[in-house]
Write a protein that holds these residues in place. Structure first.
Motif, short mmCIF file in Angstrom:
data_model
loop_
_atom_site.label_atom_id
_atom_site.label_comp_id
_atom_site.label_asym_id
_atom_site.label_seq_id
_atom_site.Cartn_x
_atom_site.Cartn_y
_atom_site.Cartn_z
N HIS A 131 41.99 -8.47 -2.14
CA HIS A 131 41.69 -9.33 -3.28
C HIS A 131 40.88 -10.56 -2.86
O HIS A 131 40.20 -11.15 -3.70
CB HIS A 131 42.99 -9.80 -3.95
CG HIS A 131 43.63 -8.75 -4.79
ND1 HIS A 131 44.91 -8.86 -5.28
CD2 HIS A 131 43.18 -7.54 -5.23
CE1 HIS A 131 45.21 -7.79 -5.98
NE2 HIS A 131 44.17 -6.97 -5.96
N ASN A 184 38.18 -4.84 -7.10
CA ASN A 184 39.29 -5.73 -7.46
C ASN A 184 39.23 -7.06 -6.71
O ASN A 184 40.20 -7.82 -6.72
CB ASN A 184 40.62 -5.04 -7.17
CG ASN A 184 40.84 -3.82 -8.04
OD1 ASN A 184 40.62 -3.87 -9.25
ND2 ASN A 184 41.25 -2.72 -7.42
N CYS A 206 35.33 -8.48 -10.98
CA CYS A 206 36.56 -9.24 -11.22
C CYS A 206 36.56 -10.57 -10.47
O CYS A 206 37.56 -11.28 -10.46
CB CYS A 206 37.79 -8.43 -10.79
SG CYS A 206 38.10 -6.98 -11.82
#
Length: 483
Positions: free
Chosen positions: A232, A253, A280
Motif C-alpha cells: 500500500h 492498490n 488509488c
C-alpha cells in the motif's frame, strides 16, 4: 587536533572496528534494579506515594521482563503511566504477549504490549512511520499532513480540525516513547524528532509487505514488480544518474509513493505509466528532502486521473516548467508543494477548482509571472506561502489581486505577500480584510518600487501583527511590530 577524541556508539561491533576504534567498551545489560529505576521514573508520573507503594511489587516484576534493555524499560514505563490500579498493572505482567516468539524478542514484546494498548485509531499513524528511512528527522507538522492524506484523522467530530487531532495523536505516541531526540520551539512544541532504530524495526516488522522500500542502482532498464506483495505504501530511492522505473507492476492498490535520488531522471513516459496504474494513490512525493536532486521536467496529463490524491509534493524539482491544467481535476487535493521549482513558469489557471486545498507552497519559484485569480476561491486554505498579488487593481480578470484574500479566513500563522504594481488601489487593498483573519499573526511583505507604507496602512492590521518588509531592489530587510 591534539587532545581531541571521537566517541562512537553502536549496537554492532563491526561498526566500531570499522571506524578504527582504538578501544572498544562492551556495555553490559542493565540490572533489574536499573530497569526498575527507568521504568518507575515514567510509570510513577502523576501518582501519589500511597499508590506508588501499592504498585511497586508488581512494577518490579514487570521490570524483570525488560531483560536489561533500557528501551524496553522506557517503553513499559510510558505504558504504565496511564494505568492507575493494581489490576491494570497485573494484566500487563500476565499478558500472553510475553510468551510470543518474535524477532528481536527482547525488545519487541514490550513494544507489542504498548502497541496493542494504543487506541485503535492511533495504531495506523504509528505503523505508517515505517515508510520513512531509519534516522529520519520527523517534523510532526508534516507527518500529520501525511496522516490526513490517508484519512487516519477522519471522523465527524474532527471535521475541519484534523490538524489538531493529529497533534493529539503525535503527543500520545511521544508519551509512549515511540519517538525521541526532541527539538522544541520556544513555546515547548516539538518541531523535530527521531525514532529509535529498534522502534523502526518494530513498525517494519508489523507492516511487513504493506510498506516496501526499494533502491535502484545502476540498472539500464528499471522495472519493479510488486505483484506478489500487498503493498500500500512504497518508498523508492534511485541512485545517481539512474532513472525512475519505467514500469511498476502491482500498484493497483498503492496509496503512497515517496521517491527521490541523487541527480536522478524522471521521464514523463514513466510518470504517465505510473499514474495510469496507481488509481488509488492518495500521496505522491518527489522531494529534495529525501535524497537530493530529482530531475522532473514534465508532469503528464494523466495526473488528472488520480481522483483520490490528497498530497502532491514536487519540492526541489528545479527543472519543472509547468503544471498541466489536469492538476485542477484533483478535487480532493489538500496539499500542494512546489517550493524550489525555480524554473516553473506557469500555474494552472483553473486552480480555483481545488476546493479542498489547505496547504499551497511555492517559495523560490522565481519564474512565475503571476498567480491565478482562482486561488481566491480556495476557502479551505490554511497556509499560502507565498502569494504574488497586485495592489493596483489591474489585470483583475486574470491575476491574483490582494483583495482576493477577502474570503480566505482560515489562513493561519504567517502570510507572505509579494506585491505587484506601481500605485496602490486603497479600495482593493482594504478588500483583503486581513483584520478578519484571526488565525494570522504575521505578515511578510515584499515590494519593488512601490511605497509599502501605503499598503500597510490600507490593510488596517491589528496591533498584535508582526510585520516584516523586504525591498526587492536593494535586498534590505527590517522588521517592526505595529503599534
Amino acid at each position: 587536533m591534539s587532545g581531541s577524541r571521537i566517541l562512537v556508539t553502536t549496537r554492532k561491533k563491526p561498526v566500531a572496528t570499522g571506524m578504527g576504534s582504538c578501544q572498544v567498551f562492551h556495555l553490559e545489560e542493565l540490572s533489574d534494579e536499573g530497569c526498575w529505576l527507568i521504568l518507575s521514573q515514567l510509570a510513577y508520573m502523576g501518582k501519589g506515594n500511597e499508590l506508588r507503594e501499592k504498585l511497586e511489587d508488581i512494577g518490579r516484576e514487570i521490570a524483570k521482563k525488560c531483560k536489561g534493555l533500557p528501551l524496553a524499560a522506557k517503553t513499559l514505563g510510558g505504558l504504565l503511566r496511564e494505568k492507575n490500579t493494581r489490576n491494570e498493572w497485573q494484566n500487563i505482567l500476565n499478558s500472553e504477549i510475553w510468551k510470543l516468539k518474535v524477532a528481536e524478542k527482547g525488545i519487541f514484546r514490550p513494544l507489542l504490549l504498548s502497541y496493542y494498548d494504543l487506541p485503535s485509531e492511533i495504531r495506523p499513524c504509528l505503523l505508517y512511520c515505517a515508510i520513512f528511512p531509519k534516522d529520519f528527522d520527523f517534523w510532526p507538522t508534516e507527518l500529520i499532513k501525511h496522516w490526513m492524506a490517508h484519512g487516519y484523522l477522519n471522523c465527524k467530530e474532527n471535521l475541519g480540525m484534523e490538524e489538531g487531532k493529529g497533534g493529539e495523536y503525535f503527543n500520545y505516541l511521544a508519551s509512549r516513547s515511540f519517538f525521541q531526540d526532541y527539538e522544541k520551539d520556544e513555546d515547548g512544541n516539538v518541531i523535530e524528532c527521531k525514532m529509535h532504530d529498534m522502534v523502526h524495526d518494530f513498525v517494519q516488522y508489523l507492516t511487513d509487505e504493506e510498506i516496501v522500500a526499494v533502491e535502484f542502482d545502476n540498472s539500464e532498464t528499471v522495472r519493479l514488480d510488486l505483484s506478489s506483495k500487498k503493498t500500500h505504501h512504497l518508498r523508492v530511492k534511485i541512485s545517481k544518474e539512474d532513472q525512475f522505473p519505467v514500469s511498476i507492476k502491482g500498484i493497483e492498490n498503492l496509496r503512497s509513493l515517496l521517491a527521490g535520488g541523487q541527480q536522478c531522471d524522471v521521464t514523463g513516459e514513466a510518470l504517465a505509466a505510473f499514474f495510469k496504474g496507481a488509481k488509488c494513490l492518495r500521496l505522491f512525493e518527489f522531494a529534495k528532502e529525501w535524497y537530493g536532486h530529482v530531475n522532473v521536467k514534465e508532469i503528464p496529463n494523466e495526473i488528472g486521473k488520480l481522483i483520490h490524491l490528497r498530497y502532491l509534493n514536487f519540492c526541489g524539482c528545479g527543472n519543472l516548467k509547468e503544471l498541466p491544467e489536469e492538476v485542477c481535476e484533483l478535487h480532493n487535493l489538500q496539499y500542494l508543494n512546489l517550493d524550489g521549482c525555480h524554473n516553473l513558469e506557469k500555474l494552472p489557471d483553473g486552480m480555483g477548482k481545488l476546493i479542498n486545498l489547505r496547504y499551497f507552497y511555492s517559495k523560490y519559484c522565481f519564474g512565475l509571472q503571476y498567480y491565478p485569480k482562482g486561488i481566491g476561491r480556495l476557502t479551505s486554505l490554511r497556509e499560502l506561502i507565498p502569494i504574488r498579488a497586485r495592489v493596483d487593481g489591474k489585470d483583475a480578470a486574470k491575476e491574483f489581486s490582494v483583495g482576493d484574500l477577502e474570503n480566505l479566513d482560515l489562513l493561519r500563522g504567517y502570510l507572505q505577500i509579494k506585491v505587484v504594481g506601481n500605485v496602490v488601489d486603497v479600495g482593493e487593498v482594504k478588500r483583503a480584510k486581513l483584520h478578519n483573519k484571526r488565525h494570522l499573526d504575521r505578515l511578510d511583505l515584499t515590494h519593488g518600487e512601490i511605497n509599502p507604507n501605503g499598503v500597510i496602512q490600507a490593510l488596517n492590521l491589528p496591533p498584535s501583527f508582526d510585520i516584516s518588509i523586504v525591498e526587492v531592489l536593494r535586498w534590505i530587510s527590517f522588521k517592526r511590530r505595529s503599534t
